[in-house]
Every structure is written in C-alpha cells, then in structure tokens.
Design an enzyme around this catalytic site. Structure first.
Site, PDB file in Angstrom:
ATOM      1  N   ASP A  95       0.837  -1.206   0.000  1.00  0.00           N
ATOM      2  CA  ASP A  95       0.000   0.000   0.000  1.00  0.00           C
ATOM      3  C   ASP A  95       0.873   1.258   0.000  1.00  0.00           C
ATOM      4  OD1 ASP A  95      -3.073  -0.863   1.213  1.00  0.00           O
ATOM      5  OD2 ASP A  95      -1.434  -2.254   1.584  1.00  0.00           O
ATOM      6  N   ASP A 134      -6.563   5.056  -4.924  1.00  0.00           N
ATOM      7  CA  ASP A 134      -6.515   3.875  -4.056  1.00  0.00           C
ATOM      8  C   ASP A 134      -5.305   3.063  -4.500  1.00  0.00           C
ATOM      9  OD1 ASP A 134      -6.768   1.626  -2.550  1.00  0.00           O
ATOM     10  OD2 ASP A 134      -8.943   1.490  -2.752  1.00  0.00           O
ATOM     11  N   THR A 187      -6.844  -4.830   0.294  1.00  0.00           N
ATOM     12  CA  THR A 187      -5.647  -5.088   1.119  1.00  0.00           C
ATOM     13  C   THR A 187      -5.833  -6.362   1.949  1.00  0.00           C
ATOM     14  OG1 THR A 187      -5.186  -2.731   1.218  1.00  0.00           O
ATOM     15  CG2 THR A 187      -4.110  -4.086   2.855  1.00  0.00           C
TER      16      THR A 187
HETATM   17  N1  LIG Z   1     -17.085  -0.796   6.519  1.00  0.00           N
HETATM   18  C1  LIG Z   1     -15.971  -0.382   5.950  1.00  0.00           C
HETATM   19  N2  LIG Z   1     -15.155   0.482   6.578  1.00  0.00           N
HETATM   20  C2  LIG Z   1     -13.998   0.892   5.989  1.00  0.00           C
HETATM   21  N3  LIG Z   1     -13.581   0.492   4.763  1.00  0.00           N
HETATM   22  C3  LIG Z   1     -14.381  -0.359   4.104  1.00  0.00           C
HETATM   23  C4  LIG Z   1     -15.606  -0.834   4.645  1.00  0.00           C
HETATM   24  N4  LIG Z   1     -16.171  -1.669   3.757  1.00  0.00           N
HETATM   25  C5  LIG Z   1     -15.343  -1.714   2.710  1.00  0.00           C
HETATM   26  N5  LIG Z   1     -14.260  -0.933   2.913  1.00  0.00           N
HETATM   27  C6  LIG Z   1     -13.111  -0.788   2.021  1.00  0.00           C
HETATM   28  O1  LIG Z   1     -13.590  -0.837   0.697  1.00  0.00           O
HETATM   29  C7  LIG Z   1     -12.752  -1.656  -0.112  1.00  0.00           C
HETATM   30  C8  LIG Z   1     -13.575  -2.804  -0.651  1.00  0.00           C
HETATM   31  O2  LIG Z   1     -14.031  -3.570   0.422  1.00  0.00           O
HETATM   32  P1  LIG Z   1     -14.421  -5.103   0.255  1.00  0.00           P
HETATM   33  O3  LIG Z   1     -13.230  -5.776  -0.314  1.00  0.00           O
HETATM   34  O4  LIG Z   1     -14.752  -5.570   1.607  1.00  0.00           O
HETATM   35  O5  LIG Z   1     -15.576  -5.074  -0.679  1.00  0.00           O
HETATM   36  C9  LIG Z   1     -11.603  -2.094   0.774  1.00  0.00           C
HETATM   37  O6  LIG Z   1     -10.599  -1.104   0.544  1.00  0.00           O
HETATM   38  P2  LIG Z   1      -9.012  -1.301   0.777  1.00  0.00           P
HETATM   39  O7  LIG Z   1      -8.664  -2.700   0.550  1.00  0.00           O
HETATM   40  O8  LIG Z   1      -8.465  -0.342  -0.213  1.00  0.00           O
HETATM   41  O9  LIG Z   1      -8.799  -0.860   2.181  1.00  0.00           O
HETATM   42  C10 LIG Z   1     -12.173  -1.965   2.169  1.00  0.00           C
HETATM   43  O10 LIG Z   1     -11.202  -1.693   3.139  1.00  0.00           O
HETATM   44 MG   LIG Z   2      -9.804   0.353  -1.511  1.00  0.00          MG
END
Ligand SMILES: Nc1ncnc2c1ncn2[C@@H]1O[C@H](COP(=O)(O)O)[C@@H](OP(=O)(O)O)[C@H]1O
Ligand SMILES: [Mg+2]
EC number: 3.1.3.7
Length: 358
Positions: free
Chosen positions: A109, A173, A178
């Site tokens: 990241d 992003d 991650t």
């Molecule tokens: N409730 C939440 N709070 C904070 N970040 C969230 C979230 N739900 C989803 N995200 C972020 O949105 C992205 C997609 O989520 P997911 O894979 O769960 O669908 C991921 O980003 P990052 O990996 O860039 O942090 C995740 O961290």
């Molecule tokens: Mg993301």
C-alpha cells in the site's frame, strides 16, 4: 492649508507627480514580484498543501490526466506485485473499521501510494489529490511524465478536454482489497485512480497488477472497456464484500429472493469489473454490486466513473448520486448496475435505516 497668494511652480508639480509615480511603481512591482514568486512555488506548496496554493487560473487537460492516471495505476501496481512476490509485506493495522475489522496496511500500500501520488502530483501540481495512505513529504519521489499519451487513448479521445484545475479532485486507491492481498488472494487486488470534476466522477482507471489488465473510461470521452451484452435483472447474481459484508446477504436475498446467487469477493474495483465485459480469466461475472457498510470514496470513485461513462450507475442504496468532494466516506451503502433500470432496483431495496440491516 496653503497661504493665499502662493503660486505653484509647474516644475515643482511635475517633480511631485514623478515622485508619486515612482512610489506607485515601487509598490506595484513589489506586488507583482510576490505574485510571480508564488507561481514559482506552486509545485512546492501544491505538493504540501491544498491546490488553492497554486495558480488560480490554471487549466488541466483531462485526456492528459487519463494518460497519467493509467501510468500511475500501472506503476503503483508494479510495487504491489513486487512486494507480494517478495513475501515481506510488513502488515499492520491502521485501526479498526466501524464494524470492528482490522483496517490493514502493508508495504505494498505504502510504496504504491508513493509512486502513484508523486507521479500525479508532479504532472499536475495544482490539483487536489486525496489518497488512502499517508504521503510522507520527507520521502518525496519526483517521477516525471514523458508527456506521451498512449495510442489507445488518442484513438478514443481525439481532442483535449480542458477544465479548470481548481474544479478537479483526484482520488487514489494504491491497493484495493488489502485484506485479500494479505491472504494472497491476488485476483481481487487492484490499483485505482479517479478524477472528479466539481465532485462528479469523470475519469476512472482500475488496474489489476497480477494479470496486468487495465480498464479506463472517461465520461463523454471514451473507454477501453464495455458493458456485457446481457444482464439478469429478475434473478441477478449479486457480488458483495467478503470481508466487510455487514448484512448484505440478508438484504440481497430479501430483495431478490432465495434463487439469487451471492458472490462474495474482495475489492470494490474487482466488483465493478465483475459487471463489465472484462477479458481477464480470473474475473468473476455478476449482474449487480451491493455494499451496505460505510465505504471510502477512493474505493468507489474510479468504478463510479467507469460505470457512468458506459451508461451504468453507482449510487447510494437510496439512489442518491455520490459527490466526490468533501468528506472521505459515504454512509448510505452502494448499488452499482449497468443496462438495468437502476431506479426500479432502488425502489425494490429495503430502507436500511428502518430494517436495521445497516
Ligand atoms: N465498513 C468499511 N469500513 C472501511 N472500509 C471499508 C468498509 N467496507 C469496505 N471498505 C473498504 O472498501 C474496499 C472494498 O471492500 P471489500 O473488499 O470488503 O468489498 C476495501 O478497501 P481497501 O482494501 O483499499 O482498504 C475496504 O477496506
Ligand atoms: Mg480500496
């Protein structure tokens, strides 16, 4: 008051006027010098602080921004891949999400963020850039763009598209999914860049570093990706989060019935690509993307721009458009669709506040 009877000498008046002009010139040239030195500092101030520090009348070309965004996503992706392949991730938690999950960060990241941020900031010093990870100003990396716009972009977008720099907000992003990256679930991982103009998503890039696939699109411009030819609106396959799901499965089944297939997947970028005609073999396909928990704008802006450019929609679950200025996050969940009656889908969904499904 001057005593009566004193006559003003014409020479004296001329000298007085000249002196006055001299004073005015001195003051004005000082002001101009100050202005020019501020222009000179534009890059420095812009990199350290708000875009307002740069020159107010600047314009940027969105076609050039697209070229740099694609390059940034690819270069960031190289870092993401390199760190994953080294197996030294330096994984740590930035804190907890509202639901209590670890908000993870890795060297992938951080290093991707550094590459992507400085590439965009060096090319466009006067625009506001919002990025998921902290930018270390003491660890600056100046990466110069060679001003080459790739052929596929030039073919689709034949003229420059200039907008005021101050109307632009970029969302980066550096590593989406991650959580899945730490689990070595590589197919979900993307790097993303989005350009919003007056808060509206206009340009989106989603890059998959492990399969080296890149999707880009510009609203009213062009794209290198398209919608699929058909979607199942009645019994849709719904792609949802696997690690921040909240009550999404219950909401989906309640709305579309038990026949509906739910596909849990990582990454907001990956889930938007699941709605499109993507040649990448590791990409699953879905008809709808639903998210019910809080989410950040760098996770969704690029997907929103691409869907919009292709005639699709990404809104809150209430059908409201998302503004990509101001706060980092959105509260109202997410519904993404293409080639469907989006507002009819919104009407079908339950009100999460009332049902307690948030
Ligand atoms: N409730 C939440 N709070 C904070 N970040 C969230 C979230 N739900 C989803 N995200 C972020 O949105 C992205 C997609 O989520 P997911 O894979 O769960 O669908 C991921 O980003 P990052 O990996 O860039 O942090 C995740 O961290
Ligand atoms: Mg993301």
């Amino acid at each position: 008051m001057a005593p009566m009877g004193i006559r003003l000498s014409p020479l004296g008046v001329a000298v007085f006027c000249l002196l006055g002009l001299g004073v005015l010139y001195h003051l004005y040239s000082g002001f101009l010098a100050g202005r020019f030195s501020l222009f000179g500092l534009g890059t420095e101030l812009g990199a350290a602080g708000p875009a307002a520090a740069a020159d107010a009348g600047a314009v940027v070309d969105l076609r050039e921004m697209l070229a740099v965004s694609v390059l940034a996503a690819v270069r960031g992706g190289d870092e993401v891949r390199r760190v994953r392949e080294s197996n030294v991730l330096h994984e740590k938690s930035k804190g907890k999400t509202r639901e209590g999950a670890d908000d993870k960060m890795t060297s992938g990241d951080v290093l991707s963020n550094r590459k992507m941020f400085y590439l965009l900031k060096t090319a466009f010093p006067s625009v506001q850039i919002n990025t998921e990870e902290h930018v270390d100003a003491t660890d600056k990396e100046v990466i110069l763009w060679d001003h080459k716009i790739p052929e596929d972009i030039l073919k689709e977008i034949t003229t420059p598209k200039e907008v005021p720099a101050e109307s632009v907000t970029v969302w980066i992003d550096p590593l989406d999914a991650t959580q899945e990256y730490t689990e070595d679930l590589r197919k979900y991982v993307t790097t993303m860049v989005c350009v919003a103009v007056n808060g509206k998503p206009v340009l989106g890039v989603i890059h998959k570093p492990f399969s080296e696939y890149t999707a880009w699109a510009m609203v009213d411009g062009g794209s290198n990706v398209k919608a699929r030819s058909s979607y199942n609106e009645k019994i849709p396959r719904i792609i949802v989060s696997r690690s921040h799901s909240g009550m999404v499965k219950q909401v989906a089944l309640q709305t579309f019935g038990n026949q509906t297939t739910i596909i849990p997947a990582g990454g907001a970028g990956y889930k938007v690509l699941a709605l499109l005609d993507v040649p990448d073999k590791s990409q699953e396909k879905a008809d709808l993307y639903i998210h019910v928990t809080y989410i950040k704008k760098w996770d969704i802006c690029a997907g929103n721009a691409i869907l919009k450019a292709l005639g699709g929609h990404m809104t809150t679950l209430n059908g409201e458009e998302i503004s990509y200025i101001g706060s980092d996050g959105i509260e109202g969940g997410l519904l993404a669709s293409i080639r469907m009656n989006h507002q009819a889908l919104v009407r079908k969904l339950p009100d999460l506040e009332k049902t307690g499904h948030k």
